[in-house]
Design a protein around this motif. Structure first.
Motif, mmCIF file in Angstrom:
data_model
loop_
_atom_site.group_PDB
_atom_site.id
_atom_site.type_symbol
_atom_site.label_atom_id
_atom_site.label_comp_id
_atom_site.label_asym_id
_atom_site.label_seq_id
_atom_site.Cartn_x
_atom_site.Cartn_y
_atom_site.Cartn_z
ATOM 1 N N THR A 135 1.456 -1.244 -0.371
ATOM 2 C CA THR A 135 0.190 -0.202 0.138
ATOM 3 C C THR A 135 1.206 1.049 -0.162
ATOM 4 O O THR A 135 1.750 1.489 0.951
ATOM 5 C CB THR A 135 -0.972 0.341 1.361
ATOM 6 O OG1 THR A 135 -1.736 -1.323 0.803
ATOM 7 C CG2 THR A 135 -1.802 1.494 1.241
ATOM 8 N N VAL A 136 0.852 2.262 -0.978
ATOM 9 C CA VAL A 136 1.410 3.797 -0.904
ATOM 10 C C VAL A 136 0.059 4.695 -1.156
ATOM 11 O O VAL A 136 -0.608 4.843 -1.750
ATOM 12 C CB VAL A 136 1.890 3.739 -2.583
ATOM 13 C CG1 VAL A 136 2.745 4.866 -2.832
ATOM 14 C CG2 VAL A 136 3.337 2.075 -2.783
ATOM 15 N N GLU A 137 0.657 5.496 -0.686
ATOM 16 C CA GLU A 137 -0.006 6.463 0.288
ATOM 17 C C GLU A 137 1.307 7.706 -0.316
ATOM 18 O O GLU A 137 1.900 7.992 -0.016
ATOM 19 C CB GLU A 137 -0.076 6.231 1.649
ATOM 20 C CG GLU A 137 -1.684 5.638 1.833
ATOM 21 C CD GLU A 137 -2.357 5.497 2.900
ATOM 22 O OE1 GLU A 137 -1.679 6.816 3.913
ATOM 23 O OE2 GLU A 137 -3.156 5.104 3.767
ATOM 24 N N LYS A 138 -0.002 8.907 -0.730
ATOM 25 C CA LYS A 138 0.687 10.309 -0.877
ATOM 26 C C LYS A 138 0.237 10.701 0.305
ATOM 27 O O LYS A 138 -0.182 11.520 0.908
ATOM 28 C CB LYS A 138 0.243 10.912 -1.704
ATOM 29 C CG LYS A 138 1.448 12.034 -2.500
ATOM 30 C CD LYS A 138 0.522 12.712 -4.088
ATOM 31 C CE LYS A 138 1.975 13.911 -4.035
ATOM 32 N NZ LYS A 138 1.265 13.867 -5.929
ATOM 33 N N ILE A 139 1.873 11.276 1.197
ATOM 34 C CA ILE A 139 1.557 12.066 2.589
ATOM 35 C C ILE A 139 2.550 13.322 2.085
ATOM 36 O O ILE A 139 4.245 13.270 1.784
ATOM 37 C CB ILE A 139 2.369 11.215 3.194
ATOM 38 C CG1 ILE A 139 1.575 9.573 3.539
ATOM 39 C CG2 ILE A 139 2.294 11.669 5.168
ATOM 40 C CD1 ILE A 139 1.703 8.479 4.835
ATOM 41 N N ASN A 140 2.339 14.093 2.960
ATOM 42 C CA ASN A 140 2.567 15.345 2.813
ATOM 43 C C ASN A 140 3.360 15.505 0.860
ATOM 44 O O ASN A 140 4.796 16.253 1.065
ATOM 45 C CB ASN A 140 3.419 15.874 4.063
ATOM 46 C CG ASN A 140 3.267 15.448 5.208
ATOM 47 O OD1 ASN A 140 1.738 16.559 4.987
ATOM 48 N ND2 ASN A 140 3.858 15.238 6.014
#
Length: 244
Positions: A135-140
């Motif tokens: 799972t890859v998320e876009k954070i900041n």
């Protein structure tokens, strides 16, 4: 799922590699020839893929240093940690969802109501076998791998994607209805109509089964949107009420 904070990597813009990278990247740009599905941003897709590949390489290297073997709750379906040497990040899907108010009010088709959530799911393969998801998320503003796991979903997703997908799986979209605890694979038909394969969580949560493929044709067992709307709305209402 195993959260991957220890293995996060921040991508610099210099590693994107431009258009040549996109030509070689096995990401899914969810768009069909008839324009049924909207393609994700190519730059974001490249960043997400690179992050998944680099983080998984670091994760695997770290696990291979263990002296006590794989723990009982290891998030990937491997018999031995040394299997990680041959495992790799394969294709992936950006995650879409439908907001509860839109779902309950019926503000358009499911295809039109679906919105991206700044998250990707990449299938991890060992040979021809799916062993889990990254799972890859876009954070900041930066993509980070935040978890590994979901081996059951990975196998289900890979089987459905292999059966219903075209050569580059660009006719597919991953849809997660959080409040209904349901994952669906949206399949763009040549007739311009979106149909759906309920994945494991949806079949359990909505008490659904895919139609028997009596015609012997790919797509004959997919569900129409009309088959899903009422069960989804009921599940959303029930789970939202239970959480109050």
């Amino acid at each position: 799922m195993l959260h991957a904070a220890k293995f996060r990597l921040t991508l610099a813009a210099a590693v994107l590699g431009g258009a040549s990278l996109m030509m070689a990247s096995p990401f899914v740009a969810a768009q069909t020839p008839n324009g049924l599905l909207e393609a994700p941003n190519k730059r974001s897709a490249a960043e997400a893929l690179i992050t998944a590949q680099r983080d998984f390489a670091q994760f695997a290297a770290h696990q291979l240093q263990r002296k006590d073997g794989a723990p009982a709750d290891f998030p990937l379906d491997v018999n031995d940690l040394h299997d990680l040497k041959s495992a790799s990040i394969s294709y992936g899907f950006p995650v879409y969802t439908i907001d509860p108010p839109d779902m309950l009010a019926g503000r358009g088709s499911m295809r039109a109501m679906a919105k991206p959530v700044n998250e990707w799911r990449f299938v991890i393969m060992l040979g021809q076998r799916a062993i889990g998801l990254a799972t890859v998320e876009k954070i900041n503003g930066h993509f980070e791998t935040v978890a590994y796991g979901a081996a059951v979903l990975a196998k289900d997703l890979d089987a459905a994607a292999s059966y219903y997908g075209n050569a580059d799986k660009s006719n597919l979209r991953f849809l997660r209805i959080y409040q209904a605890r349901s994952d669906l694979l949206e399949v763009a038909g040549q007739d311009g109509v979106a149909r759906f394969a309920p994945l494991h969580s949806a079949r359990e949560s909505l008490m659904l089964q895919q139609r028997a493929n009596k015609e012997g044709k790919p797509g004959a067992d997919l569900l129409e949107e009309s088959d899903l709307l009422q069960p989804l709305r009921s599940a959303v209402k029930q789970n939202m009420a239970a959480s109050r």
